[in-house]
Write a protein that holds these residues in place. Sequence first.
Motif, PDB file in Angstrom:
ATOM      1  N   ILE A 692       0.719  -1.316  -0.038  1.00  0.00           N
ATOM      2  CA  ILE A 692       0.038   0.033  -0.096  1.00  0.00           C
ATOM      3  C   ILE A 692       0.864   1.094   0.081  1.00  0.00           C
ATOM      4  CG2 ILE A 692      -1.846   1.061   1.221  1.00  0.00           C
ATOM      5  CD1 ILE A 692      -2.814  -1.434  -0.001  1.00  0.00           C
ATOM      6  N   ASN A 693       1.962   1.190   0.877  1.00  0.00           N
ATOM      7  CA  ASN A 693       2.776   2.448   1.020  1.00  0.00           C
ATOM      8  C   ASN A 693       3.542   2.440  -0.168  1.00  0.00           C
ATOM      9  OD1 ASN A 693       2.187   2.686   3.700  1.00  0.00           O
ATOM     10  ND2 ASN A 693       3.857   1.562   4.384  1.00  0.00           N
ATOM     11  N   THR A 694       4.016   1.481  -1.104  1.00  0.00           N
ATOM     12  CA  THR A 694       4.411   1.612  -2.810  1.00  0.00           C
ATOM     13  C   THR A 694       3.543   2.129  -3.541  1.00  0.00           C
ATOM     14  OG1 THR A 694       5.731  -0.319  -2.152  1.00  0.00           O
ATOM     15  CG2 THR A 694       5.456   0.180  -4.449  1.00  0.00           C
ATOM     16  N   LEU A 695       2.267   1.866  -3.386  1.00  0.00           N
ATOM     17  CA  LEU A 695       1.249   2.497  -4.332  1.00  0.00           C
ATOM     18  C   LEU A 695       1.072   4.009  -3.987  1.00  0.00           C
ATOM     19  CD1 LEU A 695      -0.345   1.643  -6.559  1.00  0.00           C
ATOM     20  CD2 LEU A 695      -2.480   1.415  -4.659  1.00  0.00           C
ATOM     21  N   GLU A 696       1.127   4.260  -2.600  1.00  0.00           N
ATOM     22  CA  GLU A 696       0.974   5.800  -2.264  1.00  0.00           C
ATOM     23  C   GLU A 696       2.260   6.505  -2.706  1.00  0.00           C
ATOM     24  OE1 GLU A 696      -0.994   7.374  -0.820  1.00  0.00           O
ATOM     25  OE2 GLU A 696      -2.434   6.158   0.164  1.00  0.00           O
ATOM     26  N   GLY A 697       3.346   5.702  -2.933  1.00  0.00           N
ATOM     27  CA  GLY A 697       4.526   6.414  -3.497  1.00  0.00           C
ATOM     28  C   GLY A 697       4.186   6.841  -4.790  1.00  0.00           C
ATOM     29  N   TYR A 698       4.068   5.807  -5.674  1.00  0.00           N
ATOM     30  CA  TYR A 698       3.845   5.911  -7.047  1.00  0.00           C
ATOM     31  C   TYR A 698       2.592   6.861  -7.202  1.00  0.00           C
ATOM     32  CZ  TYR A 698       6.074   1.554  -7.976  1.00  0.00           C
ATOM     33  OH  TYR A 698       7.086   0.750  -8.163  1.00  0.00           O
ATOM     34  N   HIS A 699       1.456   7.039  -6.223  1.00  0.00           N
ATOM     35  CA  HIS A 699       0.451   8.169  -6.423  1.00  0.00           C
ATOM     36  C   HIS A 699       0.725   9.586  -6.126  1.00  0.00           C
ATOM     37  CE1 HIS A 699      -3.530   9.705  -6.410  1.00  0.00           C
ATOM     38  NE2 HIS A 699      -3.154  10.287  -5.068  1.00  0.00           N
ATOM     39  N   GLN A 700       1.881   9.655  -5.484  1.00  0.00           N
ATOM     40  CA  GLN A 700       2.550  10.921  -5.241  1.00  0.00           C
ATOM     41  C   GLN A 700       3.371  11.311  -6.262  1.00  0.00           C
ATOM     42  OE1 GLN A 700       4.630  11.215  -1.554  1.00  0.00           O
ATOM     43  NE2 GLN A 700       5.458  13.047  -1.920  1.00  0.00           N
ATOM     44  N   LEU A 701       4.051  10.469  -6.823  1.00  0.00           N
ATOM     45  CA  LEU A 701       4.838  10.836  -8.054  1.00  0.00           C
ATOM     46  C   LEU A 701       3.872  11.440  -9.191  1.00  0.00           C
ATOM     47  CD1 LEU A 701       7.577   8.007  -8.082  1.00  0.00           C
ATOM     48  CD2 LEU A 701       7.847  10.240  -7.243  1.00  0.00           C
ATOM     49  N   ILE A 702       2.728  10.355  -9.171  1.00  0.00           N
ATOM     50  CA  ILE A 702       1.933  10.896 -10.573  1.00  0.00           C
ATOM     51  C   ILE A 702       1.357  12.351 -10.104  1.00  0.00           C
ATOM     52  CG2 ILE A 702      -0.588  10.343 -11.016  1.00  0.00           C
ATOM     53  CD1 ILE A 702       0.168   7.433 -11.179  1.00  0.00           C
ATOM     54  N   GLN A 703       0.803  12.503  -8.853  1.00  0.00           N
ATOM     55  CA  GLN A 703       0.338  14.187  -8.450  1.00  0.00           C
ATOM     56  C   GLN A 703       1.361  14.945  -8.852  1.00  0.00           C
ATOM     57  OE1 GLN A 703      -1.425  13.751  -4.604  1.00  0.00           O
ATOM     58  NE2 GLN A 703      -3.602  13.317  -5.725  1.00  0.00           N
TER      59      GLN A 703
END
Length: 921
Positions: A692-703
């Motif tokens: 989940i944290n990995t996915l949050e990291g990708y999401h932050q990079l996307i934003q």
Amino acid sequence: MVDYHAANNQSSAGGVQTYMEQENDWDRDLLLDPAWEKQQRKTFTAWCNSHLRKAGTQIENIEEDFRDGLKLMLLLEVISGERLPKPERGKMRVHKINNVNKALDFIASKGVKLVSIGAEEIVDGNAKMTLGMIWTIILRFAIQDISVEETSAKEGLLLWCQRKTAPYKNVNVQNFHISWKDGLAFNALIHRHRPDLIDYDSLRKDDPVTNLNNAFEVAEKHLDIPKMLDAEDIVNTARPDEKAIMTYVSSFYHAFSGAQKAETAANRICKVLAVNQENEQMMEDYEKLASELLEWIRRTIPWLENRTQEKTVQDMQAKQEDFRDYRCVHKPPKVQEKCQLEISFNTLQTKLRLSNRPAFMPSEGRMVSDINGAWHTLEGAEKGYEEWILSEIRRLERLEHLAEKFHQKAAIHESWTDGKEAMLTQKDYETSTLSEVKALLRKHEAFESDLAAHQDRVEQIAAIAQELNELDYYDSASVNARCQKICDQWDVLGALTQSRKESLERTEKQLESIDELYLEYAKRAAPFNNWMEGAMEDLQDMFIVHNIEEIQGLITAHEQFKSTLAEANKEREAIQAIQAEVQKIAQSNGIKLSGANPYTTITPESIDNKWEKAMDMVPLRDNALQDELNKQNSNDTLRAKFATQANTVGAYIQAKMEEIGRISIEMNGTLEDQLTNLREYQKTIMSYMPEINTLEGYHQLIQEALIFDNQYTSYTMEHLRVGWEQLLTTIARTINEVENQILTRDAKGISQEQLQEYRASFNHFDKDHSGALMAEEFKACLISLGYDVENDKQKRSGQMVSDDFRALLISTGNSLGDSEFSRIMGIVDPNGSGAVTFQAFIDFMSRETTDTDTADQVIASFKILAADKNFITADELRRELPPDQAEYCIARMAPYTGPDAIPGALDYMSFSTALYGESDL
């Protein structure tokens, strides 16, 4: 000797006093010991006299005074409280035998087995038989009813002595002979109940005679226990007689039995009050936590609903960072608080049901449903706030791009118009020759062509200004002012152009010759120059794209532009050739040129300079487009990474949600095993948190990369966050359900097999595996467990019916009456949702099969403490209860107002009923 009682005892009360069978086997060999016989005579005589004196008589010689049966019958009437048949007053032997037989018949009617004891032996004064008969009477009426923790009379009496003397040094009661020789055990019993009568610390183990005499004298003087033995009888015997000691000790037990009842009553009240105090503390904790959570939600929602617009993208990105900090730092602890709040509420309700208390109703606005509603509103505000931030960032990016484009075009246009008004207002044609005038006219025509070419730019400037106004650009005022100035100037230029054209046309007839080469140069140079300016403007144009397709479209358009450069270069060379031809003619004919081309201000040098600048801009444009293509490729890779991780996480959450649904239905084994497995399962789920944290990291990079769409997945970060929170909450709720089942089982004494049978029946009728039974399913489940009602009255068979009988009940339509079933549904479904959870089902079944404390039991306990009064005083509560619970009762009991009230009287009856929700406290 005839044992005529043996036949009679065969039909008597059977197993009522099984424990007495061994005691009734009179050990005649022991009576051969004169010391023991002496002890029994003395003890039994004193015991009999302690009861006969209530009737105003006594005996002196135990074997002589009972021979006529009269005092024996009187003794039985006193100790039993019942009337025996009228005795015969004759002096003959037959009269005495008949009287003794009446006494023996009465003893046998109480379930006592008399072995080898006949009336003739008592009448004959047989000492051994008489002592045996008296011992049997003592066992039946003084010892039989003694029971501690479901032990037999002798064991119960011994256990009572051990518990009462446990705190005392040098006392170790293991039997009814040697353990009592030093006299300390007798003194310890008295001191335990009446410490004011014995100075126990002054007693010495090596002085048994003093110890025994002290105990016997205190008991006789203050406790109304007659002296049944002399100290020397016990000390001078190697092993005191057990029956004599038991008889003596039983007198102490009965003397202190009242204190035992008061202790039991106090313990019951303490237990009830402890449960009530714990429940009240849990209610206060729930109210506090619910208030704090609701207050946090109340403060947070206005912040999320604030739509104050910012002027720049950077300001909105700062808001976005604040929101990300809220989601990752501030909200997660509140999610845990919300989950803990639901668990605490469920545990409290379970404890209230188990202790037969009314359900807890939080104060208005603090129900779990209220909190869930507020939480739903909070999540809706979060979603709206995040969407607004993204849309504002897009809007501000668009505004900044448009504003920069507006100012760029405006600057180019203002640069072009600079000096045009002065040029159009000069009167140079008035003093010019014909050729000069014609040149001026051609120059003017070239200017008009240029002016028409700039019309599109003016329209573009106006259109951009209009769009900025529609998008609510913060600096619209200055944009509008500059746009208005450009439009006004454009109108003036149009009017001046028309006026100069008319002036030139009036003098055109006077002008004959014109240099065709200059004219041709001017006509071809002007549009080419305009094309170069447009090309340079396009090469410097700002662009913003969001995906690979858009940037590839720009690259394609740029390549098409580059494909036209060769043709444009030919046109440039042709225009330059015209100028070269002019120079060639002038030189060959000796003509001295007056200066610049009279028809245009565009010089060959300016065309070459602009061409070189344009050619320099082409590779720069190539690099800019290639950089953007690389950026979009990187963004696309980031989209793919996020999509791969999101699809994996989404599938994992969905699978685990389905799996926990099956586990909650298909769990087997003991509840402790189920709880252990669920907690291990919870740890397994929590171990997935790094994904989940990995996915949050990708999401932050996307934003941060301002990526707003993703064609590779249908999942959004918001959906996955909600799914993950729901998965954790579902596991916590399932664990809490098993914990409550364990609490129910332990509190109600329900066996593991019963719980498994309840679970099997519940799952059988839960056809849709929803974890709840609809009304008809619940009704069928009750019938399958053996419930039936006649005339709306519930009957319980006392045990589970057979499978065949269950099938018969269902097949024949035998069902609960409507009113009775409505009553049951009101218990298991108080909110009227139409569904019955497994926890509600277990609570109902445990309530039907087990007993709990009731208000009547608590009232009875208070009545014992109050010495049978209808009220109790504060002093009595403080004497019988621990200090904190005594003060708890005093603070909550209302004054007693009955006819027998005294000052300070408290009403314990209304207090007890209020504990169980039967009236307001």
